[in-house]
Design an enzyme around this catalytic site. Structure first.
Site, PDB file in Angstrom:
ATOM      1  N   VAL A   1      41.719  39.413  37.094  1.00 20.88           N
ATOM      2  CA  VAL A   1      42.572  38.843  38.134  1.00 20.88           C
ATOM      3  C   VAL A   1      43.893  39.598  38.211  1.00 20.88           C
ATOM      4  CG1 VAL A   1      43.731  36.754  38.946  1.00 20.88           C
ATOM      5  CG2 VAL A   1      41.475  36.591  37.867  1.00 20.88           C
ATOM      6  N   GLY A   2      44.403  40.035  37.065  1.00 19.27           N
ATOM      7  CA  GLY A   2      45.650  40.792  37.054  1.00 19.27           C
ATOM      8  C   GLY A   2      45.581  42.054  37.885  1.00 19.27           C
TER       9      GLY A   2
ATOM     10  N   GLU B   1      50.892  40.141  32.056  1.00 22.63           N
ATOM     11  CA  GLU B   1      50.492  39.930  30.670  1.00 22.63           C
ATOM     12  C   GLU B   1      49.049  39.482  30.712  1.00 22.63           C
ATOM     13  OE1 GLU B   1      49.319  38.011  27.678  1.00 22.63           O
ATOM     14  OE2 GLU B   1      51.101  36.731  27.688  1.00 22.63           O
TER      15      GLU B   1
ATOM     16  N   GLY C   1      47.243  36.140  32.652  1.00 22.97           N
ATOM     17  CA  GLY C   1      45.842  35.777  32.832  1.00 22.97           C
ATOM     18  C   GLY C   1      44.943  36.942  32.491  1.00 22.97           C
ATOM     19  N   SER C   2      43.753  36.935  33.045  1.00 22.54           N
ATOM     20  CA  SER C   2      42.761  37.951  32.716  1.00 22.54           C
ATOM     21  C   SER C   2      43.090  39.283  33.376  1.00 22.54           C
ATOM     22  CB  SER C   2      41.370  37.494  33.180  1.00 22.54           C
ATOM     23  OG  SER C   2      41.301  37.502  34.598  1.00 22.54           O
ATOM     24  N   THR C   3      42.589  40.346  32.787  1.00 19.63           N
ATOM     25  CA  THR C   3      42.756  41.676  33.374  1.00 19.63           C
ATOM     26  C   THR C   3      42.084  41.750  34.738  1.00 19.63           C
ATOM     27  OG1 THR C   3      42.974  42.749  31.226  1.00 19.63           O
ATOM     28  CG2 THR C   3      42.215  44.124  33.048  1.00 19.63           C
TER      29      THR C   3
END
Length: 463
Positions: free
Chosen positions: A213-214, A231, A209-211
């Protein structure tokens, strides 16, 4: 309002219980199934994955409407997802041999050592919406062949698609409880994530997902000292050198930038071309881009699908307008109708523009003209993200030397940035995450590495 739903196998559903309790129930069920599944012979687990691949292929038609309704996916994008998901399952099944113990004998000491890859326990896979089938399969396939049980947290943007995907996979010979799905509403997604990560039976985590949320996932996993594979976002450059096949480079850039409305982590967002061939190349790319919106009479119309929401389309539109206000020229597209944007191509991308720095995640590419390969590499690396990149040149030796200097986990030479191979390690650098899906690298991600020493002729040390 339904708070949470989990797969149909005895778990509670509906709003009678809290999200936290239902998420906990999914992990508990996976934990109960772990011991039996991990004891299955690995070749039998491989057989289950091959059965899953066949079922996914046979039942792809059930996913067309669901994915179209929930995330605007075109039929071609669903087919791409299913084909790659099927390949991931087959490739994961082929890892069975690599999971065998390795034996090392020390003739001097009489010691025999076993190097063992052992299933870790319950694996939590958190999946994005943009490639719902591929990413869903990828989150579970390698953990399953390694002997783990799995809880897949589906996206709140496509809960029915992810739920049905797991239902299809569960219609194979996999035992009940080994593969589970949890989907939550958007206002509960963060709390559900925290609850799942914190469960003591969860031993490994993967997130796509997005950076933004990551980073939250990584922080939460760190609180519990749990390994996590991330990822995340990308902003792929495609470099065109003076000896490149310009037609092939233009086709690759067009495909990489606009497939699935540019909503792919590997999408081509920056096209970096040397000035000596820039005019010719840009003319070809602009023509290819315009043809997607207005195909010729003898060309088949291309269904690029829809963006995830009208707000997402407006955000990309604002990136285009910002670039135009600072000197970029719009060569094609950019019109927005609700959640559909016509493929947009900008010339004159510069570092003072938002589009230079931000992941667009939409159907837009910006062109930068550079003096030579050295400047191209410098600009390509001037980015927080490092997932996928491409270089077009007929000098493959030069391309390989340049690839060594690119700060990206994946580099394609004379191929589009949107390309995956389940047998190869896939993942990013910098803010695009860490860890790798694909090939034998996934064994490292989803197993415990153990050393078991057998002393055949023990010679006990003296004090």
């Amino acid at each position: 309002m339904q708070l949470l739903k989990v797969d149909s196998g005895g778990l509670p559903q509906g709003d009678a219980q809290s999200s936290a309790r239902m998420a906990e129930a999914a992990v508990d069920r996976a934990a109960s199934a772990f011991a039996s599944w991990s004891a299955w012979p690995v070749q039998e687990r491989a057989g289950v994955l091959r059965e899953m691949a066949a079922l996914l292929d046979q039942r792809r038609g059930e996913l067309y409407d669901l994915a179209a309704q929930e995330v605007g996916a075109s039929r071609s994008w669903v087919d791409f997802n299913v084909d790659l998901g099927r390949d991931i399952l087959f490739q994961s099944a082929s890892l069975a041999g690599a999971l065998a113990d390795k034996e090392i004998n020390d003739e001097k000491t009489g010691k025999r050592s076993l190097i063992r890859r052992q299933a870790a326990g319950v694996v939590l896979g958190m999946v994005s919406w943009n490639a719902p089938i591929t990413l869903g399969v990828r989150a579970v396939a390698s953990p399953l062949i390694c002997g783990n049980s799995v809880v897949m947290k589906g996206s709140d943007f496509c809960p029915r698609t992810h739920q049905h995907l797991v239902d299809i996979l569960n219609s194979s010979g996999i035992p009940p409880g080994v593969l589970n799905c949890v989907v939550s509403n958007s206002d509960e997604a963060h709390d559900t994530m925290v609850q799942l990560i914190g469960h003591p039976c969860v031993r490994r985590i993967n997130f796509t997902g997005s950076t933004r949320v990551g980073r939250e996932v990584a922080i939460e996993a760190a609180r519990h000292l749990k390994p996590v594979l991330l990822e995340l976002s990308g902003k792929a450059p495609l470099i065109v050198l003076e000896d490149a096949d310009l037609d092939a480079a233009a086709q690759a850039a067009c495909f990489g930038a606009y497939f699935n409305q540019g909503q792919i982590c590997m999408s081509t967002e920056r096209v970096i071309v040397v000035r000596s061939v820039a005019d010719a190349f840009v003319a070809k790319l602009a023509a290819c881009t315009r043809a997607l919106s207005t195909p010729s009479a003898d060309a088949k119309p291309v269904d690029l699908g829809r963006m995830i929401s009208p707000d997402a389309a407006q955000r990309v539109k604002s990136l285009i307008e910002d670039a135009q206000s600072k000197g970029a020229h719009l060569l094609a597209g950019g019109d927005v109708d609700a959640d559909v944007m016509q493929p947009a191509l900008l010339d004159g991308l510069a570092s003072n523009m938002r589009l230079y720095h931000e992941e667009a995640f939409g159907p837009v590419a910006g062109i930068m003209r550079v003096h030579d390969a050295e400047e191209a590499i410098s600009i390509a690396n001037d980015c927080d993200f490092g997932l996928s990149a491409a270089i077009f040149t007929q000098d493959t030796a030069l391309a390989q030397s340049l690839a060594d200097r690119l700060e990206f986990g994946v580099v394609q030479i004379n191929g589009p940035t949107v390309h995956d191979d389940p047998a190869m390690p896939f993942g990013g650098m910098k803010l695009s995450g860490y860890g790798r899906f694909g090939g034998e690298s996934t064994i490292h991600e989803f197993t415990e590495l153990r050393w078991i020493a057998i002393h055949e002729d023990p010679d006990h040390p003296d004090f």
